[in-house]
Write an enzyme that holds these catalytic residues in place. Structure first.
Site, PDB file in Angstrom:
ATOM      1  N   SER A  57      24.356 -10.283   9.019  1.00 15.89           N
ATOM      2  CA  SER A  57      23.379 -11.226   9.561  1.00 15.89           C
ATOM      3  C   SER A  57      22.582 -10.615  10.703  1.00 15.89           C
ATOM      4  O   SER A  57      23.110  -9.813  11.492  1.00 15.89           O
ATOM      5  CB  SER A  57      24.097 -12.485  10.059  1.00 15.89           C
ATOM      6  OG  SER A  57      23.236 -13.292  10.831  1.00 15.89           O
ATOM      7  N   TYR A 109      30.373 -17.615  13.440  1.00 19.96           N
ATOM      8  CA  TYR A 109      29.783 -16.885  12.313  1.00 19.96           C
ATOM      9  C   TYR A 109      29.466 -15.439  12.685  1.00 19.96           C
ATOM     10  O   TYR A 109      29.845 -14.497  11.979  1.00 19.96           O
ATOM     11  CB  TYR A 109      28.517 -17.618  11.860  1.00 19.96           C
ATOM     12  CG  TYR A 109      27.739 -16.916  10.773  1.00 19.96           C
ATOM     13  CD1 TYR A 109      28.263 -16.775   9.496  1.00 19.96           C
ATOM     14  CD2 TYR A 109      26.469 -16.412  11.021  1.00 19.96           C
ATOM     15  CE1 TYR A 109      27.552 -16.143   8.496  1.00 19.96           C
ATOM     16  CE2 TYR A 109      25.737 -15.777  10.029  1.00 19.96           C
ATOM     17  CZ  TYR A 109      26.284 -15.645   8.762  1.00 19.96           C
ATOM     18  OH  TYR A 109      25.570 -15.018   7.771  1.00 19.96           O
ATOM     19  N   ALA A 152      28.166 -15.757  -6.066  1.00 25.15           N
ATOM     20  CA  ALA A 152      27.131 -15.403  -7.047  1.00 25.15           C
ATOM     21  C   ALA A 152      26.497 -16.583  -7.764  1.00 25.15           C
ATOM     22  O   ALA A 152      25.694 -16.375  -8.672  1.00 25.15           O
ATOM     23  CB  ALA A 152      27.729 -14.454  -8.083  1.00 25.15           C
ATOM     24  N   THR A 198      29.929 -11.348  -5.057  1.00 24.28           N
ATOM     25  CA  THR A 198      30.614 -12.560  -4.611  1.00 24.28           C
ATOM     26  C   THR A 198      29.581 -13.580  -4.131  1.00 24.28           C
ATOM     27  O   THR A 198      28.463 -13.231  -3.765  1.00 24.28           O
ATOM     28  CB  THR A 198      31.611 -12.255  -3.479  1.00 24.28           C
ATOM     29  OG1 THR A 198      30.893 -11.843  -2.307  1.00 24.28           O
ATOM     30  CG2 THR A 198      32.574 -11.153  -3.886  1.00 24.28           C
ATOM     31  N   GLY A 217      21.768 -19.008  -4.163  1.00 26.87           N
ATOM     32  CA  GLY A 217      21.198 -18.221  -3.079  1.00 26.87           C
ATOM     33  C   GLY A 217      21.065 -16.744  -3.377  1.00 26.87           C
ATOM     34  O   GLY A 217      20.656 -16.321  -4.459  1.00 26.87           O
TER      35      GLY A 217
END
Length: 663
Positions: free
Chosen positions: A519, A532, A389, A387, A392
């Site tokens: 992250s 986030y 895709a 995903t 980045g």
């Protein structure tokens, strides 16, 4: 207006074809060797698969290019422009190959142009035609008694001489410098010039800190230009009236030192910078003598060639290239610059597109990609859903996995970007499909799962990469609760909805691996990322719970606590432009590691240190983060203003000490 183009499947030829389709009218006939039609078709998406492009079967080494008499009879008097680009561009090619392709190929192209009574013959020569000429070489200079240090140089001069002396129709000659990738996309399909040294820069980046100053001696001069400049300039110059019988230098008007080129590319790579260098005025003379004379003779001998192959050859630099590192000629492009002035076509500075050059090489041409046997063994023949895709981390991962023999399924919102990404993979021999889907729409995800289950026997890997990041202080978020809702919708609900849709089949097969791109902020609790980080933390916690439930069904998970990656997602925060961040290709290496080794988590040293710090000394950690919170302001996007500010020394220092963190 009708065209005939040779070398249309080559790097420059494809770009010229794009320009002709986009800016000119009429049929474009392209010479293609029998059996190579599929190569042209793989790249047809670049010119929109225009029906105006017509294949003509032929062979460069045959008289009149091997084109049939019927085609010649049908098109006599109709071809306005013949562009001859097909040639050998390889310094390592043999004398026989150079003669056959560069000399005989040009002779046969001229024969065809004469047979169809073409309007103008356009010869793509090279600055190599100047041979070993020292000093200023203008566009009206040609045979100046220069020597030729290789068969490539000799035959480029010879092919241009054929055009000048035997063409029966008006002609124009174009002499490109060393051509590198596209200034916007970085696209290139062969290793040449500075590309031979990019593995060395990668090694420096991977093993030395980026702040470490380096010293080096000058390595002579070079001249590089991006391919889009060459194609646009040729298209423009070919159609301007009154320019017949002239040569055009498609070069950088200001010669570049090899050292400056490497320093610029090192900056794009995140490698250590050259801070000290010996005066180029001195070293250029030494380099010229050493490389052009001594090295050339040594490499030309059997023992010397063997030594060079065992040393620089192992670094990916062919021995034949060593003698041509320094360019002794200064190519004057005054006439070309004047002719292009009104068009606005000019050579961009390398600094403006170095990042594109580096990123494309690292994602597509880095020799370590295909040499990764362990990962190839683990992914070849598998079906992988990715995903996010189309840019980045997602796109870099898709490119690498396709190169290793996996079938990649690209999922993203943008239909056009998906199609371009799939075409790019297929053009390089990979296998890919595109599935447009808004992953914030739960019903759309259900439809995606249904389609995937119907279209594919099994999904072996899922890379949950799509995500939304918001960098905004709590004090600026009191009236923006939707920030939290939309990040949670995509980063958490969308991600687990997709996993829940695909895991039943995986559990039934007792085989499947899910990779969640999380992250480093989850470990370090970075200020301004409450929306986030919370969404990623929720996904992490969910994954830890369901991992135990699916363990006996051989459905496994890897969570990657990704450090700061230089992707479009961080672009709104201008401070990040100078912060240390890994490239999408480096991030893709972590994704491939997750597939190969299947660890529960992949962490960085900084992320682990953040977790330990919060566990052992939470108040000290909060004080440090509060200092960072005050030091790094909200982005212009978060504040709603346009006052972008550069990073201060203190900000850069802290960002380098706590490398990879989100600030």
């Amino acid at each position: 207006m009708t065209y005939f183009v040779t070398g249309a499947t080559g790097f420059i030829g494809r770009r010229l074809l794009v320009e002709l389709v986009a800016t000119r009218k009429g049929t474009i006939h392209v010479l293609v060797r029998p059996g190579s039609e599929d190569k042209l078709e793989r790249f047809a998406y670049q010119w929109g698969r225009s029906s105006r492009v017509k294949i003509v079967s032929g062979e460069l080494t045959e008289r009149r290019l091997g084109v049939s008499d019927d085609w010649i009879a049908e098109n006599t008097g109709k071809i306005k422009h013949v562009f001859h680009l097909a040639a050998s561009y390889d310094l390592t090619a043999s004398k026989r190959e150079n003669d056959a392709l560069n000399l005989d190929g040009t002779r046969h192209a001229l024969e065809l142009a004469e047979a169809v009574n073409a309007g103008t013959f356009h010869q793509v020569s090279s600055i190599a035609a100047a041979g070993d000429f020292h000093g200023r070489f203008t566009e009206d200079m040609f045979d100046e008694g220069q020597g030729f240090p290789s068969d490539y140089h000799r035959t480029k001069f010879g092919s241009e001489k054929l055009v000048r002396e035997t063409a029966t129709m008006p002609w124009r000659v174009y002499r490109p410098a060393i051509v590198v990738g596209d200034s916007e996309t970085g696209e290139i399909d062969k290793i040449d010039g500075p590309y031979y040294f990019l593995p060395l820069l990668k090694g420096l980046r991977d093993h030395l800190p980026s702040w470490l100053p380096l010293a080096a001696a000058g390595l002579g001069k070079t001249n590089i230009v991006p391919v889009d400049f060459v194609a646009k300039a040729m298209n423009e110059l070919a159609h301007q009236p009154g320019l017949d019988g002239r040569a055009f230098h498609l070069v950088n008007p200001t010669p570049q030192s090899n050292l400056d080129v490497m320093a610029t590319l090192a900056g794009a790579a995140g490698a250590p910078q050259i801070k000290m260098s010996i005066d180029n005025a001195v070293t250029d003379r030494v380099t010229d003598t050493l490389l052009s004379s001594v090295v050339a003779k040594v490499v030309d001998s059997s023992p010397g060639h063997a030594i060079a192959q065992a040393t620089t050859g192992r670094l990916g630099v062919p021995p034949e290239v060593l003698a041509h590192l320094n360019l002794p000629t200064n190519f004057d492009a005054t006439a070309t610059t004047a002719a292009l002035a009104e068009s606005g076509i000019e050579v961009p500075p390398l600094e403006a597109y170095a990042s594109a050059i580096w990123d494309y090489w690292e994602q597509n041409l880095d020799p370590t990609i295909r040499a990764d046997r362990r990962t190839r063994a683990g992914v070849k023949g598998t079906t992988i859903v990715i995903t996010g895709a189309t840019s980045g981390i997602g796109k870099a991962s898709a490119l690498r996995l396709a190169a290793l023999g996996a079938h990649v399924i690209l999922v993203a919102r943008g239909v056009e970007a998906l199609e371009l990404s799939v075409n790019e993979i297929r053009a390089r021999g990979g296998s890919a499909n595109a599935y447009p889907c808004d992953l914030a729409d739960l019903d759309a995800i259900d439809e995606l799962v249904k389609n995937l289950s119907t279209d594919f026997e099994a999904i072996d890997f899922l890379v949950n990469n799509a995500g939304r990041s918001i960098r905004r202080s709590l004090r600026l978020s009191y009236d923006r609760f939707h920030d939290y809702e939309r990040t949670m919708q995509l980063n958490y609900f969308g991600a687990i909805r997709l996993v829940m849709g695909l895991t039943p089949a995986m559990a039934k097969r007792r085989k499947g691996h899910i990779i969640n791109v999380s992250s480093i902020g989850v470990q370090t609790n970075a200020p301004r990322f409450s929306a986030y980080v919370a969404s990623k933390a929720a996904l992490d916690a969910w994954t830890r719970v369901v991992s135990s439930e699916l363990y006996d069904r051989n459905v496994t998970f890897t969570t990657i606590h990704m450090p700061l990656v230089r992707t479009p997602m961080i672009a709104p925060t201008k401070l990040y432009d100078r912060f240390p961040a890994i490239s999408p290709a480096q991030a893709a290496e972590l994704v491939l590691k997750a597939m190969r080794d299947k660890p529960h988590e992949i962490n960085t040293l900084g992320g682990t240190a953040g977790e330990i710090g919060h566990a052992l000394a939470p108040h000290a950690a909060f004080r440090l983060l509060n200092r960072a919170y005050k030091l790094f302001p909200d982005s212009t996007a978060a504040r709603g203003d346009d006052a972008a500010k550069d990073a201060t020394r203190e900000q850069l220092t802290l960002a380098r000490i706590l490398k990879g963190g989100h600030w």
